[in-house]
Design a protein around this motif. Structure first.
Motif, PDB file in Angstrom:
ATOM      1  N   ASP A 462      31.291   3.740   6.115  1.00 51.16           N
ATOM      2  CA  ASP A 462      30.352   3.032   5.418  1.00 51.16           C
ATOM      3  C   ASP A 462      30.817   1.790   4.422  1.00 51.16           C
ATOM      4  O   ASP A 462      31.641   2.221   3.647  1.00 51.16           O
ATOM      5  CB  ASP A 462      29.345   3.994   4.781  1.00 51.16           C
ATOM      6  N   LEU A 463      30.409   0.498   4.513  1.00 55.27           N
ATOM      7  CA  LEU A 463      31.047  -0.369   3.672  1.00 55.27           C
ATOM      8  C   LEU A 463      30.625  -0.025   2.280  1.00 55.27           C
ATOM      9  O   LEU A 463      29.521   0.290   1.940  1.00 55.27           O
ATOM     10  CB  LEU A 463      30.738  -1.787   4.232  1.00 55.27           C
ATOM     11  N   ALA A 524      42.424   5.931   9.878  1.00 55.98           N
ATOM     12  CA  ALA A 524      41.624   5.753   8.721  1.00 55.98           C
ATOM     13  C   ALA A 524      42.448   4.921   7.817  1.00 55.98           C
ATOM     14  O   ALA A 524      41.930   3.875   7.173  1.00 55.98           O
ATOM     15  CB  ALA A 524      41.261   7.220   8.024  1.00 55.98           C
ATOM     16  N   THR A 525      43.565   5.277   7.720  1.00 54.13           N
ATOM     17  CA  THR A 525      44.590   4.460   6.663  1.00 54.13           C
ATOM     18  C   THR A 525      44.423   2.897   7.368  1.00 54.13           C
ATOM     19  O   THR A 525      44.540   1.968   6.532  1.00 54.13           O
ATOM     20  CB  THR A 525      46.003   5.047   6.662  1.00 54.13           C
ATOM     21  N   SER A 526      44.731   2.793   8.768  1.00 56.91           N
ATOM     22  CA  SER A 526      44.865   1.323   9.109  1.00 56.91           C
ATOM     23  C   SER A 526      43.450   0.757   8.724  1.00 56.91           C
ATOM     24  O   SER A 526      43.511  -0.394   8.632  1.00 56.91           O
ATOM     25  CB  SER A 526      44.959   1.409  10.960  1.00 56.91           C
ATOM     26  N   ILE A 527      42.468   1.467   9.157  1.00 57.10           N
ATOM     27  CA  ILE A 527      41.218   0.726   8.721  1.00 57.10           C
ATOM     28  C   ILE A 527      41.005   0.265   7.177  1.00 57.10           C
ATOM     29  O   ILE A 527      40.747  -1.097   7.236  1.00 57.10           O
ATOM     30  CB  ILE A 527      39.975   1.458   9.052  1.00 57.10           C
ATOM     31  N   ALA A 546      35.753   0.112   2.629  1.00 55.99           N
ATOM     32  CA  ALA A 546      34.941   1.011   3.399  1.00 55.99           C
ATOM     33  C   ALA A 546      35.130   2.399   2.738  1.00 55.99           C
ATOM     34  O   ALA A 546      36.211   2.738   2.196  1.00 55.99           O
ATOM     35  CB  ALA A 546      34.969   1.145   4.641  1.00 55.99           C
ATOM     36  N   SER A 547      34.302   3.510   2.879  1.00 57.98           N
ATOM     37  CA  SER A 547      34.336   4.863   2.685  1.00 57.98           C
ATOM     38  C   SER A 547      34.354   5.298   3.939  1.00 57.98           C
ATOM     39  O   SER A 547      33.285   5.239   4.444  1.00 57.98           O
ATOM     40  CB  SER A 547      33.249   5.195   1.594  1.00 57.98           C
ATOM     41  N   ILE A 548      35.310   6.259   4.279  1.00 56.53           N
ATOM     42  CA  ILE A 548      35.400   6.758   5.377  1.00 56.53           C
ATOM     43  C   ILE A 548      35.161   8.573   5.476  1.00 56.53           C
ATOM     44  O   ILE A 548      35.993   8.958   4.694  1.00 56.53           O
ATOM     45  CB  ILE A 548      36.790   6.353   6.488  1.00 56.53           C
ATOM     46  N   GLY A 549      34.291   9.022   6.313  1.00 55.52           N
ATOM     47  CA  GLY A 549      34.460  10.554   6.357  1.00 55.52           C
ATOM     48  C   GLY A 549      35.005  10.913   7.720  1.00 55.52           C
ATOM     49  O   GLY A 549      34.617  10.235   8.857  1.00 55.52           O
ATOM     50  N   ILE A 550      35.723  11.959   7.646  1.00 55.72           N
ATOM     51  CA  ILE A 550      36.370  12.360   8.858  1.00 55.72           C
ATOM     52  C   ILE A 550      36.108  13.761   9.241  1.00 55.72           C
ATOM     53  O   ILE A 550      36.107  14.732   8.376  1.00 55.72           O
ATOM     54  CB  ILE A 550      37.909  12.168   8.920  1.00 55.72           C
ATOM     55  N   THR A 551      35.885  14.105  10.328  1.00 58.33           N
ATOM     56  CA  THR A 551      35.507  15.409  10.768  1.00 58.33           C
ATOM     57  C   THR A 551      36.036  15.682  12.232  1.00 58.33           C
ATOM     58  O   THR A 551      36.151  14.590  13.133  1.00 58.33           O
ATOM     59  CB  THR A 551      34.147  15.815  10.807  1.00 58.33           C
ATOM     60  N   VAL A 552      36.394  16.842  12.535  1.00 57.98           N
ATOM     61  CA  VAL A 552      37.073  17.130  13.944  1.00 57.98           C
ATOM     62  C   VAL A 552      36.375  18.280  14.590  1.00 57.98           C
ATOM     63  O   VAL A 552      35.887  19.223  14.102  1.00 57.98           O
ATOM     64  CB  VAL A 552      38.535  17.759  13.571  1.00 57.98           C
ATOM     65  N   GLY A 578      34.790   7.598  -5.295  1.00 63.49           N
ATOM     66  CA  GLY A 578      35.265   6.169  -5.950  1.00 63.49           C
ATOM     67  C   GLY A 578      35.564   5.271  -4.592  1.00 63.49           C
ATOM     68  O   GLY A 578      36.010   4.277  -5.288  1.00 63.49           O
ATOM     69  N   ARG A 579      34.813   5.421  -3.560  1.00 65.41           N
ATOM     70  CA  ARG A 579      35.097   4.479  -2.525  1.00 65.41           C
ATOM     71  C   ARG A 579      36.355   3.872  -2.064  1.00 65.41           C
ATOM     72  O   ARG A 579      37.444   4.578  -2.671  1.00 65.41           O
ATOM     73  CB  ARG A 579      34.021   3.286  -2.856  1.00 65.41           C
ATOM     74  N   ASN A 580      36.510   3.101  -1.123  1.00 66.77           N
ATOM     75  CA  ASN A 580      37.790   2.626  -0.495  1.00 66.77           C
ATOM     76  C   ASN A 580      38.732   3.803  -0.451  1.00 66.77           C
ATOM     77  O   ASN A 580      39.930   3.745  -0.425  1.00 66.77           O
ATOM     78  CB  ASN A 580      38.262   1.589  -1.594  1.00 66.77           C
ATOM     79  N   GLN A 581      38.239   4.803   0.389  1.00 67.48           N
ATOM     80  CA  GLN A 581      38.966   5.898   0.755  1.00 67.48           C
ATOM     81  C   GLN A 581      38.477   6.720   1.956  1.00 67.48           C
ATOM     82  O   GLN A 581      37.394   6.505   2.175  1.00 67.48           O
ATOM     83  CB  GLN A 581      39.391   6.702  -0.470  1.00 67.48           C
ATOM     84  N   TYR A 582      39.372   7.400   2.516  1.00 71.75           N
ATOM     85  CA  TYR A 582      38.786   8.348   3.405  1.00 71.75           C
ATOM     86  C   TYR A 582      38.581  10.053   2.930  1.00 71.75           C
ATOM     87  O   TYR A 582      39.427  10.351   1.795  1.00 71.75           O
ATOM     88  CB  TYR A 582      39.484   8.403   4.556  1.00 71.75           C
TER      89      TYR A 582
END
Ligand code: C2E
Ligand code: MG
Ligand code: MG
Length: 854
Positions: A462-463, A524-527, A546-552, A578-582
């Motif tokens: 999400d941006l 995620a880091t590359s994005i 962007a804020s990125i959520g990751i799930t497996v 704080g945004r700009n992270q995953y």
């Protein structure tokens, strides 16, 4: 000179005559003058004369083809030839004609010349010949597609010519009305025909109506006495018809299509030969009608074949093309000559392999038909898609004979369908798969992962602050930004991975065949790195993160929908941190998410259950120490969790749409409270009420507030609304309009949490703001050496220039208070003076303070 009957003959001669009389062949002796000098019994009987009568006759009376001259010539030629065989017709005593074959011999006897003739009746042969002739001619007419009327007319005419006593008619059944209609009857009286037009088919309707009804021949020898003719006998008598034989014309062994009738002017009994002939003729009529109908059908199908817009191929049983229609040429570009003799496969697309055609073939062999889509290649090389129907026609033995292939070009339809499919599955802006396709694919990947034992990683992106960018740059700018983000995302993933746009500023990246979470971290880091670089929108360098959520899968969830939910929660966590992270999904998140859902449910009942309480935090004027302001801060006293912070439940109330109801309750409570405190503590007392940006999305209920305010004279400036910069950013004309209405109603406006958002004094200038509340984050580290000091100083200075008063939030220490006072901050709010208090506690606090200020 006639010869005396049997007189003066020798015994031998008498014997000969006697024996000749017993011969079955007909024998006649004629002299040169044509007199009958001897006629045997068989002959005179056949001609209908008695022995006495016959010896008075000469040839001209029984054969009208001779004249005295032609007889003389005949006799002369016979004399030179000796014998001659020919056909002619004898007229019988009753006037009827008898076709005969004559074998004439020249004989000299006793110095006289004779013509001794052996005569053979040739009725049967003649009949057979006439029939053959009629049949051939009829069939020839059929073959030449002559009109049915002229074919049957010829048939009837032939019969009548053969025997002028007969009057023939053919009636055909009108299928819709079940009545017989005159079709051909050239010799029947016109009036009679008109009278029997539309003849009913029934058990006693003359000969024809009855024959059609019974499906069997009806022979009426005497119309006047036959009960079948009861209703028609007068009519028949009027037109001189005395007998009528009728034969039904039958197709397919049972279906009567008409009748073949023969009338006579005298009562007449048919001979066996007559009956046979009638049957034969009605059969011929049937063949003519049937063939004609078949030819009609054929003509019809031929014209359909030629004129239809659907392409057609006719194949032989080996699948080779034997005919094509013009539509085929139109569609494919191939002429008939180019394809005849080939297999349709030769014009198919390489997309279809042998197996494809084999499957069609076995379907045809089994069921006789096939339908489906087949790609073809036009003569110009263009590929096209056809909707194809194949049917089989059988021969008379019921064996498959031909395959008829019908096809229509559905390329355009297909394209249209594809574009509809594309629209339904792809995002029009970025051309990435949309939510629908994303879900479908994720589902497939989950199934696949189950099969092969791999993992699926889902990144939910999400941006950050997209709304602000969108507002600042306009929608077009926002769109450009989304397109660029989509483009950058595609650079990060492998071809097998799937990126999609769920809508707005939300994207997902699905990584397949992943063995551990390291791959997810890398992506995620590359994005995040790729998004670092500014995005040029027109000439503006725009920054976005962007804020990125990751799930497996399958570690975190059991199915696709749970996986999406997880990723969303993880993204939410990344925002919160704080945004700009995953952020990876954890069980804790799930717990929190569940709790949020739970709380939302409970929140619905909180108002009715009186679980809300408003706390008030004093706002102090540092120079005078006066307290004429307080901020209303809502508290939720939860049954089991105790007091829940507004920072936690306000977003839930916003989400659940409850904020309007709650906000309205707060506003009205505060109005009452402010008026009460005005009369009790200070006439200028003011309470600040926080308004959520969501409340500006539906402002209908504001009217009630304005009415209440208008009804109270002492309400001017008793309330102030606190809005965040976000509301201002959203400053559609509607929002500014609403804020203006507040001010007109005597409500002041404060900008809350100033400095944390998209701070812009330009916005503040646009509407008439009264107060600026500097956010606590600037105050916390405020010291004379700190970086925040000049910032706060600048804010206060500028605000004053714009005519705004400044309130500092979160003041906890004496030094913060001292510095702010020094810079000229107008009001101070914070724990240094007091925490938010219940109304009662606030009143106590204020009373105590008024007695003992400073
Ligand atoms: P806010 O409007 O910025 O309110 C100030 C927040 O700072 C309050 O938190 C207050 O308790 C806290 N605060 C004040 N002085 C100090 C201090 O010296 N140190 C520290 N650490 N904190 C201080 P609270 O009450 O938890 O409210 C949080 C936020 O919830 C508010 O921020 C406001 O935005 C929102 N809120 C509260 N009540 C309402 C309401 O009735 N409606 C709406 N829409 N939002 C509300
Ligand atoms: Mg506030
Ligand atoms: Mg604040």
């Amino acid at each position: 000179m006639p010869v005396a009957k049997g007189e003066g003959l020798t015994d031998f001669e008498l014997f000969s005559r006697f024996s000749l009389d017993k011969v079955q062949d007909w024998i006649t002796w004629l002299n040169a003058a044509g007199d009958l000098v001897y006629v045997n019994e068989a002959a005179y009987k056949a001609l209908g004369y008695s022995k006495e009568e016959v010896y008075g006759l000469n040839i001209f009376q029984i054969d009208e083809s001779y004249s005295p001259a032609s007889w003389a010539a005949h006799f002369a030629s016979l004399k030179t030839l000796g014998a001659k065989t020919f056909e002619t017709q004898h007229r019988k005593k009753d006037g009827s004609v008898l076709p005969v074959e004559i074998n004439s011999n020249y004989i000299e006897y006793n110095g006289h010349e004779y013509n001794c003739a052996i005569v053979r009746p040739i009725i049967e042969r003649k009949r057979a010949e006439t029939r053959e002739h009629i049949k051939n001619h009829v069939l020839d007419l059929v073959a030449r597609n002559a009109p049915l009327k002229s074919i049957l007319g010829y048939l009837v005419q032939g019969v009548e010519e053969e025997n002028p006593e007969r009057l023939c008619s053919i009636l055909l059944l009108d299928k819709s009305n079940q009545v017989l209609k005159n079709y051909v009857a050239p010799s029947l009286p016109k009036g009679y025909c008109e009278a029997i037009e539309n003849l009913e088919v029934g058990p006693s309707v003359g000969s024809c109506g009855t024959a059609a009804f019974r499906g069997k021949p009806v022979i009426v020898e005497n119309i006047q006495t036959d009960p079948l003719w009861k209703s028609f006998k007068a009519l028949a008598a009027q037109y001189g018809l005395a007998s009528c034989w009728s034969m039904p014309i039958i197709v397919d062994h049972h279906e009567v299509i008409g009748t073949f009738g023969i009338y006579h002017k005298t009562p007449k009994v048919p001979t066996q030969a007559d009956l046979e002939q009638m049957e034969y003729l009605s059969n011929l009529a049937r063949i003519a009608i049937e063939r004609h109908r078949a030819a009609e059908e054929l003509r019809l199908s031929d014209s359909i074949f030629k004129n239809t817009s659907e392409a057609m191929l006719v194949l032989d049983i080996d699948g080779l093309i034997i005919a094509t229609n013009p539509a085929f040429t139109n569609i494919s570009g191939y002429s008939a000559e180019e394809v005849i003799g080939h297999h349709p496969m030769a014009f198919g697309s390489p997309r279809h392999d042998q197996d494809f055609y084999s499957a069609i073939r076995s379907d045809l062999e089994e069921k006789g038909s096939w339908r489906g889509e087949i790609y073809g290649v036009k003569k110009n090389g263009e590929e096209y898609i056809n909707w194809v129907t194949v049917n089989t026609t059988n021969d008379e033995k019921g064996q498959p004979f031909r395959r008829v292939v019908l096809f229509s070009d559905i390329t355009e339809k297909k394209k249209h369908e594809e574009s509809i499919w594309y629209e339904a599955n792809y995002d029009a802006l970025t051309h990435l798969p949309n939510r629908r396709l994303f879900q479908e694919r994720l589902q497939q990947e989950v199934f696949r992962a189950n099969r092969v034992g791999a993992k699926v990683v889902l990144l939910y992106l999400d941006l950050d602050g997209f709304k602000e960018v969108n507002d600042a740059l306009g929608h077009q700018g926002g769109d450009q930004l989304l397109i660029e983000v989509a483009r950058r995302l595609t650079h990060v993933v492998r071809i097998t991975d799937c990126i999609s746009r769920l809508g707005g500023d939300e994207f997902t990246v699905t990584l397949v065949d992943v063995q551990d979470s390291q791959a997810a971290t890398n992506v995620a880091t590359s994005i995040l790195d790729l998004l670092q670089a500014p995005i040029m929108i027109d000439t503006h360098a725009t920054y976005i993160s962007a804020s990125i959520g990751i799930t497996v899968y399958p570690d975190d969830a059991e199915d696709a929908s749970a996986l999406i939910k997880n990723a969303d929660q993880a993204m939410y966590e990344a925002k919160k941190r704080g945004r700009n992270q995953y952020s990876f999904y954890t069980q804790e998140m799930q717990y929190l998410a569940q709790r949020r859902t739970e709380q939302k449910r409970e929140l619905r009942h909180a108002l009715a259950n009186h679980e809300f309480e408003i706390y008030y935090q004093p706002v102090v004027e540092p120079k005078s120490g006066m307290v004429t302001k307080a901020e209303a801060l809502l508290r939720w006293r939860h049954g089991t969790m105790g007091i829940v912070s507004p920072a936690e439940f306000i977003p839930l109330a916003e989400d659940a749409g409850l904020i309007h109801e709650i906000g309205s309750w707060v506003f009205i409570q505060c109005l009452e409270q402010a008026l009460q405190w005005r009369s009790r503590f200070h006439p200028d007392f003011q309470i600040s009420v926080n308004l959520s940006p969501v409340q500006f999305k539906n402002t209908a209920y504001f009217d009630r507030w304005f009415n209440l305010l208008a009804s109270t004279a002492a309400s001017k400036h008793c309330l102030c609304v606190e809005i965040t910069e976000g509301v201002l950013l959203d400053a559609s004309d509607k929002t500014s309009e609403q804020l203006l209405r507040f001010q007109e109603a005597g409500v002041e406006v404060a900008i809350d949490d100033f400095g944390t958002g998209y701070s812009s004094l330009a916005y503040i200038k646009r509407i008439n703001v009264d107060y600026l509340k500097i956010d606590r984050t600037f105050i916390t580290h405020l010291a004379s050496e700190s970086a925040d000091y000049p910032l706060v100083e600048a804010i206060i200075m500028m605000a004053h220039k714009l005519g705004l008063k400044v309130i500092a939030e979160g003041v906890e220490t004496a030094s913060q208070l001292a510095l702010l006072t020094q810079i000229g901050c107008d009001y101070i709010q914070g724990y240094w003076y007091s925490r938010p208090l219940s109304a009662d506690a606030f009143e106590d606090w204020l009373s105590a303070r008024m007695q003992n200020p400073a």
